[in-house]
Design an enzyme around this catalytic site. Sequence first.
Site: not given
Length: 220
Positions: A43, A111, A88, A46, A108, A105
Amino acid sequence: MLGLAKRVGARFLLTSTSEVYGDPLEHPQKEEYWGNVNPIGVRSCYDEGKRVAETLTMDYHRGDKVSVRIARIFNTYGPRMCIDDGRVVSNFVAQALRKEPMTVYGDGKQTRSFQFVSDLVEGLMRLMEGEHIGPFNLGNPGEFTMLELAEVVKEVIDPNAKIEHRPNTEDDPHMRKPDISKAKELLGWEPKIALKDGLPLMVEDFRRRVYGDTKIDTVV
């Protein structure tokens, strides 16, 4: 863009992101928190891209006196989003409308905080029209697990919608919630639209497009 702002004397807005905090060890996240980012993770392009953008923005401000504003935007949703953008909320809404399982994913329990687009626009306008540089967290402090979000989508669209668990992605942040004290104090801003009120507006728009009516209302 910073060079252009310097040449023409324009005010520059950087729409940064809550991703600069990475997988935070502080909760909720304040603007003073420097983050917990893996610089070589999947990631990181980004996360680190936005962090570098903030660095460049502040360098132009300090070195060249460019008027800048920095907003760190948390998860935002609303009508007219791309149906398959991978976010999402749009994923869940599109999947539920198509009678497909909603993909969660991991367990769950991670948050996120979701703000309606009009609240974000109001925050950006106040930031640009004010005298404070930032960075400012712009987000809704309401915090939901992914499973809780899926349940809200089910209530709005289809109580019989299914949830399908898949392996989690690498470096997925466990928690994400903005501390918006700074925006409240200096911008006089806080979000007004709760998820239960904003989500049906998004669903109405998605429903028209998923079922083939591509007409988009014009806002005057």
